[in-house]
Design a protein around this motif. Structure first.
Motif, short mmCIF file in Angstrom:
data_model
loop_
_atom_site.label_atom_id
_atom_site.label_comp_id
_atom_site.label_asym_id
_atom_site.label_seq_id
_atom_site.Cartn_x
_atom_site.Cartn_y
_atom_site.Cartn_z
N ARG A 182 44.06 39.28 29.21
CA ARG A 182 43.74 39.81 27.88
C ARG A 182 44.94 40.56 27.30
O ARG A 182 45.19 40.53 26.09
N GLU A 183 45.67 41.27 28.14
CA GLU A 183 46.88 41.96 27.68
C GLU A 183 47.91 40.96 27.16
O GLU A 183 48.54 41.17 26.12
N ARG A 184 48.09 39.85 27.90
CA ARG A 184 49.07 38.84 27.48
C ARG A 184 48.65 38.19 26.16
O ARG A 184 49.48 37.91 25.30
N GLU A 185 47.35 37.94 26.02
CA GLU A 185 46.85 37.34 24.78
C GLU A 185 47.14 38.26 23.60
O GLU A 185 47.55 37.80 22.52
N THR B 247 48.26 28.42 28.02
CA THR B 247 47.41 28.90 29.11
C THR B 247 48.20 29.93 29.91
O THR B 247 49.28 29.61 30.44
N PHE B 248 47.71 31.15 29.97
CA PHE B 248 48.40 32.17 30.76
C PHE B 248 48.14 31.94 32.25
O PHE B 248 47.19 31.25 32.63
N ASP B 249 48.99 32.51 33.06
CA ASP B 249 48.96 32.27 34.50
C ASP B 249 47.56 32.52 35.07
O ASP B 249 47.03 33.63 34.96
N GLU C 289 41.69 29.06 29.03
CA GLU C 289 41.53 29.79 30.29
C GLU C 289 41.35 28.79 31.42
O GLU C 289 40.44 27.96 31.39
N SER C 290 42.21 28.87 32.40
CA SER C 290 42.16 27.94 33.53
C SER C 290 41.26 28.50 34.63
O SER C 290 41.24 29.70 34.90
N ASP C 291 40.52 27.59 35.27
CA ASP C 291 39.68 28.00 36.41
C ASP C 291 40.28 27.53 37.73
O ASP C 291 39.58 27.41 38.73
N LEU C 292 41.60 27.30 37.74
CA LEU C 292 42.26 26.75 38.92
C LEU C 292 42.04 27.60 40.17
O LEU C 292 41.86 27.09 41.27
#
Length: 274
Positions: free
Chosen positions: A239-242, A228-230, A256-259
């Motif tokens: 999307r760039e990190r993915e 999970t990316f930040d 994808e986190s909804d935090l």
């Protein structure tokens, strides 16, 4: 130390002890800085480090202890203990506190892009079983040692210190040369850290080692069940990190986190409700 043992008769000289973990396949988590995570994908290693490099001063309290009255004099023990290497994971699936403690995001006010990308967080999910198997595989070709993984227990500061004193009184000044005894100490932390819900991976080396790092070869697609990316990043940055992770060979799920997702609440009222 109450434990389960992973191993068999052929592995008598190198086996793994599991402490206070009921389910070896329950998920555990670690937050890597982005550049550590990407380096892990590149070189296919995770890295254990020596606990004395951590900020918590109690991690090294057992490494030099003055003992009074031993052979009618004071002796300082544990100054030349065999090296130990560790890595910290957590049983907590999502935590604002842990994310802010182990990563950093500083956004540009105009473009909302993170200006410190190498330190932003990437949460990785795996299991105790997968971690300890990777460590045991590495240990087979290393100087003889012993592997541990366990749940950290959080107790008052004075109880940790008293426990050290009791151990020395009961087992003598060489007590902490025994890996099981030393591991018991490393599975204790002060209550101020209990929000971490830590699961700790340990490797005790029976021989001297000048290196502060112990690298464990892995296959990221086998070890990491999910990443999970930040969640503080903008969508275009995620999307760039993915894309980078995929280019480095990661094929697993990306959650994808909804935090920190903004929510617009809509409430419908009946006309008769007023």
């Amino acid at each position: 130390m109450a434990e389960n043992v992973i191993g068999n008769v052929e592995q008598q000289r190198m086996y793994a002890s599991v402490k206070d973990i009921a389910d070896l396949d329950a998920p555990i988590y670690r937050i890597f800085p982005l550049w550590f995570f990407e380096e892990c994908l590149r070189i296919k290693h995770i890295t254990l480090i020596r606990p004395h490099t951590w900020e918590d001063p109690l991690e090294v309290v057992g490494d030099a202890i003055a003992v009074n009255g031993w052979a009618d004099k004071q002796v300082v023990i544990n100054q030349d203990l065999p090296p130990v290497f560790a890595q910290c994971w957590s049983a907590t699936a999502e935590s604002d506190t842990l994310l802010r403690a182990y990563s950093r995001v500083d956004k540009d006010t105009h473009f909302r892009r993170n200006t410190s990308p190498r330190y932003e967080g990437v949460q990785v999910r795996t299991t105790t079983r997968k971690l300890i198997r990777a460590l045991m595989e590495k240990a087979k070709g290393s100087p003889h040692g012993k592997c541990y993984i366990g749940t950290v227990r959080y107790i008052p500061h004075n109880e940790i210190l008293q426990g050290i004193a009791n151990t020395i009184r009961s087992h003598g000044i060489d007590a902490f040369r025994e890996p099981d005894v030393r591991a018991d100490l490393l599975f204790l932390k002060r209550q101020a850290f209990q929000h971490e819900a830590e699961v700790r991976l340990l490797y005790f080396c029976n021989e001297s080692c000048a290196d502060n790092l112990f690298r464990v070869p892995i296959d990221p697609n086998e070890l990491f069940d999910e990443i999970t990316f930040d969640p503080r990043l903008e969508l275009f940055e995620q999307r760039e990190r993915e894309a980078v992770a995929r280019s480095l060979g990661y094929k697993g799920p990306i959650r994808e986190s909804d935090l920190y997702q903004r929510i617009i609440l809509q409430v419908s009222l009946d006309r008769d409700s007023n």
